[in-house]
Design an enzyme around this catalytic site. Sequence first.
Site, PDB file in Angstrom:
ATOM      1  N   LYS A 263     -10.174  -5.563  -6.120  1.00 12.72           N
ATOM      2  CA  LYS A 263     -10.817  -4.293  -6.444  1.00 12.72           C
ATOM      3  C   LYS A 263      -9.794  -3.274  -6.905  1.00 12.72           C
ATOM      4  O   LYS A 263      -9.950  -2.616  -7.921  1.00 12.72           O
ATOM      5  CB  LYS A 263     -11.513  -3.748  -5.188  1.00 12.72           C
TER       6      LYS A 263
ATOM      7  N   LYS B 185       0.840  -1.207   0.000  1.00 10.77           N
ATOM      8  CA  LYS B 185       0.000   0.000   0.000  1.00 10.77           C
ATOM      9  C   LYS B 185       0.875   1.257   0.000  1.00 10.77           C
ATOM     10  O   LYS B 185       0.560   2.239  -0.684  1.00 10.77           O
ATOM     11  CB  LYS B 185      -0.928   0.010   1.231  1.00 10.77           C
TER      12      LYS B 185
ATOM     13  N   LYS C 200      -3.676 -12.068  -8.512  1.00 13.91           N
ATOM     14  CA  LYS C 200      -4.919 -11.983  -7.723  1.00 13.91           C
ATOM     15  C   LYS C 200      -5.996 -11.096  -8.335  1.00 13.91           C
ATOM     16  O   LYS C 200      -5.706 -10.006  -8.824  1.00 13.91           O
ATOM     17  CB  LYS C 200      -4.541 -11.427  -6.346  1.00 13.91           C
TER      18      LYS C 200
HETATM   19  P1  TYM Z   1     -11.111  -7.580   1.325  1.00 10.90           P
HETATM   20  O1  TYM Z   1     -12.241  -6.622   1.430  1.00 10.90           O
HETATM   21  O2  TYM Z   1      -9.959  -7.215   0.466  1.00 10.90           O
HETATM   22  O3  TYM Z   1     -11.648  -8.981   0.832  1.00 10.90           O
HETATM   23  C1  TYM Z   1     -12.700  -9.647   1.506  1.00 10.90           C
HETATM   24  C2  TYM Z   1     -12.453 -11.129   1.511  1.00 10.90           C
HETATM   25  O4  TYM Z   1     -12.317 -11.595   0.173  1.00 10.90           O
HETATM   26  C3  TYM Z   1     -11.103 -12.314   0.035  1.00 10.90           C
HETATM   27  N1  TYM Z   1     -10.534 -12.095  -1.304  1.00 10.90           N
HETATM   28  C4  TYM Z   1     -10.078 -13.092  -2.078  1.00 10.90           C
HETATM   29  N2  TYM Z   1     -10.018 -14.406  -1.867  1.00 10.90           N
HETATM   30  C5  TYM Z   1      -9.518 -15.162  -2.877  1.00 10.90           C
HETATM   31  N3  TYM Z   1      -9.079 -14.649  -4.068  1.00 10.90           N
HETATM   32  C6  TYM Z   1      -9.120 -13.330  -4.304  1.00 10.90           C
HETATM   33  N4  TYM Z   1      -8.708 -12.839  -5.467  1.00 10.90           N
HETATM   34  C7  TYM Z   1      -9.634 -12.472  -3.286  1.00 10.90           C
HETATM   35  N5  TYM Z   1      -9.816 -11.131  -3.177  1.00 10.90           N
HETATM   36  C8  TYM Z   1     -10.368 -10.921  -1.955  1.00 10.90           C
HETATM   37  C9  TYM Z   1     -10.191 -11.753   1.096  1.00 10.90           C
HETATM   38  O5  TYM Z   1      -9.162 -12.674   1.415  1.00 10.90           O
HETATM   39  C10 TYM Z   1     -11.160 -11.513   2.216  1.00 10.90           C
HETATM   40  O6  TYM Z   1     -11.359 -12.711   2.926  1.00 10.90           O
HETATM   41  N6  TYM Z   1      -8.754  -6.953   5.625  1.00 10.90           N
HETATM   42  C11 TYM Z   1      -9.876  -7.610   5.019  1.00 10.90           C
HETATM   43  C12 TYM Z   1     -11.210  -7.234   5.629  1.00 10.90           C
HETATM   44  C13 TYM Z   1     -11.275  -7.496   7.083  1.00 10.90           C
HETATM   45  C14 TYM Z   1     -11.437  -8.774   7.715  1.00 10.90           C
HETATM   46  C15 TYM Z   1     -11.433  -8.500   9.104  1.00 10.90           C
HETATM   47  C16 TYM Z   1     -11.586 -10.079   7.233  1.00 10.90           C
HETATM   48  C17 TYM Z   1     -11.191  -6.571   8.066  1.00 10.90           C
HETATM   49  N7  TYM Z   1     -11.272  -7.158   9.283  1.00 10.90           N
HETATM   50  C18 TYM Z   1     -11.587  -9.534  10.013  1.00 10.90           C
HETATM   51  C19 TYM Z   1     -11.734 -11.098   8.168  1.00 10.90           C
HETATM   52  C20 TYM Z   1     -11.744 -10.834   9.539  1.00 10.90           C
HETATM   53  C21 TYM Z   1      -9.909  -7.193   3.563  1.00 10.90           C
HETATM   54  O7  TYM Z   1      -9.405  -6.172   3.189  1.00 10.90           O
HETATM   55  O8  TYM Z   1     -10.609  -7.996   2.775  1.00 10.90           O
END
Ligand code: TYM
Length: 331
Positions: free
Chosen positions: A198, A111, A195
């Site tokens: 977004k 980031k 990957k």
């Molecule tokens: P975020 O919003 O980027 O993504 C949400 C969830 O989707 C999964 N994910 C993927 N899994 C497989 N392949 C991909 N290409 C892919 N893109 C996204 C992410 O692994 C995630 O599980 N930090 C987290 C949000 C968060 C969170 C938490 C999750 C905040 N607090 C506590 C679990 C528990 C995030 O940015 O996810």
Amino acid sequence: MPTVVSGIRSTGNLHLGNYFGAVKNFIEMQNEHQTFFFIADFHSLTTHPTPADLHTNVKQVLAEYLACGIDPEKATIFIQSDVPEIPELYLLLNMNAYLGELERTTSFKDKARQQPENVNAGLLTYPVLMAADIIIHKANLVPVGKDQEQNLEMARTFARRFNRMYDVETFPTPRAYTFEGKDMVKIPGLDGSGKMGKSEGNAIALAESPESIRKKVMRAVTDEGPKELNQNKPAVIQNLFTLMDVVSAPDVVAHFDLAYNNCSIRYGDLKKQLAEDIINFTNPIRGRINEISKDNDYLSRVAKNGAEKARESASKTLKEVREIIGFRRFF
Ligand code: TYM
């Protein structure tokens, strides 16, 4: 009964990576576990959304979660900023999180590279807030995709460190959850870059129109085709197969796999099939997203009930933590 916590940042529409990385596993768990699913709107502040965008995004993601099949009667579904106990636990955990370990986190380094003009303290302490999200409900299991592995490892560290510092067993050590002992999921993008994400701009959203899905899939990067029998697939081709694995029927995947191995494959056919299978998969979800996002009363009810249930669980933990740390009331 194990407790499950999972979340998603409110920074844009849900895409196939989110669904297959986290939401699908969660949905399967809501029947038998105590489950919490939330929209991480505090986390989204690291990229400075406008106030109008922030609210629209939260509403959209809430509707999309529900459209995927998260059932508010079974799971507690809530918005992070409705639970003030989370930022309080985050503050307390920050006192035991060290600059060195936070600076070494891959997601922080990425980031900081992506937005050098905005390397804020929220980015640095992102894993601490994530740990607070998880351990405030004393979670045992966290369904997340592969990209969250390191953040989850830090949540484990912070949970154990708290227990050790105060010689308590307050927090279980949470672990990643995937079904059938499979590896954590990583859904690739269609641009050959690894990957789907977004911020990577290579995502297929669950709400995306069939025309747009067809266009994106047909534009996917490929190579000039296999030259030898049974050769290994290069990453760009493996990516297409990985996507097929999650949306297509096994015999369809086997058909194209065989065609690749005997060098008769035509990527145009594979892409057409993949696009149609993605559309078949997303169509019903897209229909439900459209319906649910119009129903403001329903969304408000879900968010209110979810906030109440989440606060009940969170305030219990926070009370315990405050006592352990030594806060005593004078009045
Ligand atoms: P975020 O919003 O980027 O993504 C949400 C969830 O989707 C999964 N994910 C993927 N899994 C497989 N392949 C991909 N290409 C892919 N893109 C996204 C992410 O692994 C995630 O599980 N930090 C987290 C949000 C968060 C969170 C938490 C999750 C905040 N607090 C506590 C679990 C528990 C995030 O940015 O996810």
